[in-house]
Design a protein around this motif. Structure first.
Motif, mmCIF file in Angstrom:
data_model
loop_
_atom_site.group_PDB
_atom_site.id
_atom_site.type_symbol
_atom_site.label_atom_id
_atom_site.label_comp_id
_atom_site.label_asym_id
_atom_site.label_seq_id
_atom_site.Cartn_x
_atom_site.Cartn_y
_atom_site.Cartn_z
ATOM 1 N N PRO A 170 -0.715 -5.118 6.173
ATOM 2 C CA PRO A 170 -0.880 -4.798 4.746
ATOM 3 C C PRO A 170 -1.634 -5.914 4.021
ATOM 4 N N MET A 171 -2.417 -5.544 3.000
ATOM 5 C CA MET A 171 -3.121 -6.533 2.180
ATOM 6 C C MET A 171 -2.119 -7.361 1.384
ATOM 7 N N LYS A 172 -1.193 -6.668 0.757
ATOM 8 C CA LYS A 172 -0.188 -7.305 -0.091
ATOM 9 C C LYS A 172 0.997 -6.356 -0.191
ATOM 10 N N GLU A 173 2.168 -6.920 -0.370
ATOM 11 C CA GLU A 173 3.368 -6.101 -0.514
ATOM 12 C C GLU A 173 3.929 -6.279 -1.919
ATOM 13 N N TYR A 174 4.262 -5.178 -2.541
ATOM 14 C CA TYR A 174 4.881 -5.181 -3.860
ATOM 15 C C TYR A 174 6.283 -4.614 -3.690
ATOM 16 N N VAL A 175 7.259 -5.292 -4.212
ATOM 17 C CA VAL A 175 8.639 -4.832 -4.108
ATOM 18 C C VAL A 175 9.117 -4.460 -5.505
ATOM 19 N N GLU A 176 9.550 -3.233 -5.649
ATOM 20 C CA GLU A 176 10.013 -2.717 -6.941
ATOM 21 C C GLU A 176 11.506 -2.520 -6.881
ATOM 22 N N VAL A 177 12.212 -3.049 -7.862
ATOM 23 C CA VAL A 177 13.668 -2.881 -7.900
ATOM 24 C C VAL A 177 14.105 -2.017 -9.070
ATOM 25 N N PRO B 180 6.557 -2.645 -13.745
ATOM 26 C CA PRO B 180 5.463 -3.609 -13.596
ATOM 27 C C PRO B 180 4.924 -3.731 -12.173
ATOM 28 N N GLN B 181 5.803 -3.761 -11.189
ATOM 29 C CA GLN B 181 5.330 -3.914 -9.805
ATOM 30 C C GLN B 181 4.545 -2.691 -9.344
ATOM 31 N N LEU B 182 4.992 -1.519 -9.735
ATOM 32 C CA LEU B 182 4.266 -0.301 -9.378
ATOM 33 C C LEU B 182 2.892 -0.299 -10.042
ATOM 34 N N GLN B 183 2.841 -0.671 -11.314
ATOM 35 C CA GLN B 183 1.560 -0.714 -12.016
ATOM 36 C C GLN B 183 0.619 -1.727 -11.362
ATOM 37 N N ALA B 184 1.153 -2.883 -10.985
ATOM 38 C CA ALA B 184 0.337 -3.905 -10.320
ATOM 39 C C ALA B 184 -0.177 -3.402 -8.976
ATOM 40 N N ALA B 185 0.690 -2.732 -8.230
ATOM 41 C CA ALA B 185 0.286 -2.198 -6.929
ATOM 42 C C ALA B 185 -0.803 -1.139 -7.091
ATOM 43 N N LEU B 186 -0.662 -0.280 -8.084
ATOM 44 C CA LEU B 186 -1.679 0.753 -8.324
ATOM 45 C C LEU B 186 -3.019 0.135 -8.720
ATOM 46 N N ARG B 187 -2.973 -0.870 -9.601
ATOM 47 C CA ARG B 187 -4.222 -1.551 -10.000
ATOM 48 C C ARG B 187 -4.893 -2.186 -8.786
ATOM 49 N N HIS B 188 -4.094 -2.863 -7.965
ATOM 50 C CA HIS B 188 -4.623 -3.537 -6.781
ATOM 51 C C HIS B 188 -5.240 -2.518 -5.815
ATOM 52 N N ALA B 189 -4.539 -1.426 -5.589
ATOM 53 C CA ALA B 189 -5.044 -0.399 -4.673
ATOM 54 C C ALA B 189 -6.362 0.191 -5.179
ATOM 55 N N LYS B 190 -6.432 0.471 -6.474
ATOM 56 C CA LYS B 190 -7.671 1.022 -7.039
ATOM 57 C C LYS B 190 -8.810 0.019 -6.921
ATOM 58 N N HIS B 191 -8.542 -1.236 -7.289
ATOM 59 C CA HIS B 191 -9.572 -2.275 -7.272
ATOM 60 C C HIS B 191 -10.087 -2.523 -5.850
ATOM 61 N N MET C 7 6.908 -0.464 6.627
ATOM 62 C CA MET C 7 5.574 -0.244 6.142
ATOM 63 C C MET C 7 4.547 -0.680 7.174
ATOM 64 N N SER C 8 4.775 -1.870 7.739
ATOM 65 C CA SER C 8 3.812 -2.377 8.720
ATOM 66 C C SER C 8 3.707 -1.437 9.906
ATOM 67 N N ALA C 9 4.843 -0.857 10.307
ATOM 68 C CA ALA C 9 4.816 0.087 11.425
ATOM 69 C C ALA C 9 3.969 1.300 11.067
ATOM 70 N N HIS C 10 4.096 1.783 9.829
ATOM 71 C CA HIS C 10 3.299 2.924 9.384
ATOM 72 C C HIS C 10 1.811 2.579 9.443
ATOM 73 N N ILE C 11 1.462 1.384 8.977
ATOM 74 C CA ILE C 11 0.060 0.964 8.983
ATOM 75 C C ILE C 11 -0.457 0.872 10.412
ATOM 76 N N ARG C 12 0.308 0.253 11.297
ATOM 77 C CA ARG C 12 -0.142 0.126 12.696
ATOM 78 C C ARG C 12 -0.285 1.482 13.358
ATOM 79 N N ILE D 94 3.789 3.934 0.006
ATOM 80 C CA ILE D 94 5.095 3.967 -0.649
ATOM 81 C C ILE D 94 6.130 4.268 0.426
ATOM 82 N N ALA D 95 7.206 3.509 0.441
ATOM 83 C CA ALA D 95 8.214 3.683 1.490
ATOM 84 C C ALA D 95 8.773 5.104 1.512
ATOM 85 N N LYS D 96 9.272 5.568 0.361
ATOM 86 C CA LYS D 96 9.874 6.891 0.287
ATOM 87 C C LYS D 96 9.412 7.574 -0.989
#
Length: 155
Positions: free
Chosen positions: A15-22, A31-42, A1-6, A49-51
Motif C-alpha cells: 500500500p502507498m499509505k494506510e489511513y485508520v478511521e475510528v 477526517p481520515q476518510l476525507q484524507a484517504a479520498l483526497r490522497h487516492a484522487k491525487h 489489506m496488504s493481502a488483498h493488494i498482493r 476499504i476493509a469492509k
C-alpha cells in the motif's frame, strides 16, 4: 489489506499509505476518510476499504462517494459493481435504522426496570442506589456518570 493488494496486484505490491478511521460509520464528517479520498484522487490510486458496511451506513453518503470519481474497492467484496454497491448502500442504511430501533427499545426496557427497582427500594425505605462490592453506590439510572455523580458515590 496488504493481502488483498498482493492478491490483486502481485506478490511485491504494497500500500502507498494506510489511513485508520475510528469514527462511527454513521458519521459523515470523518477526517481520515476525507484524507484517504483526497490522497487516492491525487495519486490516481484505488482506495481499499476493509469492509463496505463499516464505511458508512448512510446511503446518500455512499452513493455520493460512488459517484465522486474516487476509485475504491472493498476488500470484503472486491468484485462489487455499481449496482451491488448501490443496493448494499441501501441495505446498510436500513441496518443502521434497525440497530437504532433495537437500541432505543432496549434502553427503554432497561430504564423501566431501573425505575421499578428504584421504586421498590423507596417503598422499603432505602435509598434508590445500587451498592457495589467495593462499598460505593451508584444511582439507579442509565447514562454516563458526571463528575459530580462520581463524587457523590465516593462520599
Amino acid at each position: 489489506m496488504s493481502a488483498h493488494i498482493r492478491n490483486r496486484a502481485g506478490s511485491n505490491a504494497e500500500p502507498m499509505k494506510e489511513y485508520v478511521e475510528v469514527e462511527s460509520g454513521k458519521a459523515n464528517d470523518r477526517p481520515q476518510l476525507q484524507a484517504a479520498l483526497r490522497h487516492a484522487k491525487h495519486a490516481q490510486a484505488t482506495l481499499i476499504i476493509a469492509k463496505l458496511d463499516r464505511l458508512s451506513r448512510n446511503a446518500a453518503f455512499l452513493l455520493t462517494l460512488r459517484d465522486s470519481g474516487a476509485s475504491f474497492v472493498a476488500a470484503d467484496m472486491p468484485d462489487a459493481c455499481d449496482l451491488t454497491f448501490g443496493v448494499l448502500a441501501l441495505v446498510a442504511e436500513h441496518q443502521r435504522k434497525m440497530i437504532q430501533s433495537r437500541t432505543k427499545a432496549a434502553v427503554a426496557v432497561k430504564r423501566e426496570a431501573l425505575a421499578r427497582e428504584a421504586a421498590a427500594l423507596v417503598v422499603l425505605g432505602q435509598e434508590p442506589v445500587r451498592r457495589l462490592e467495593d462499598g460505593t453506590t451508584r444511582p439507579l439510572r442509565l447514562g454516563n456518570l458526571t463528575e459530580s455523580d462520581c463524587l457523590r458515590c465516593r462520599l
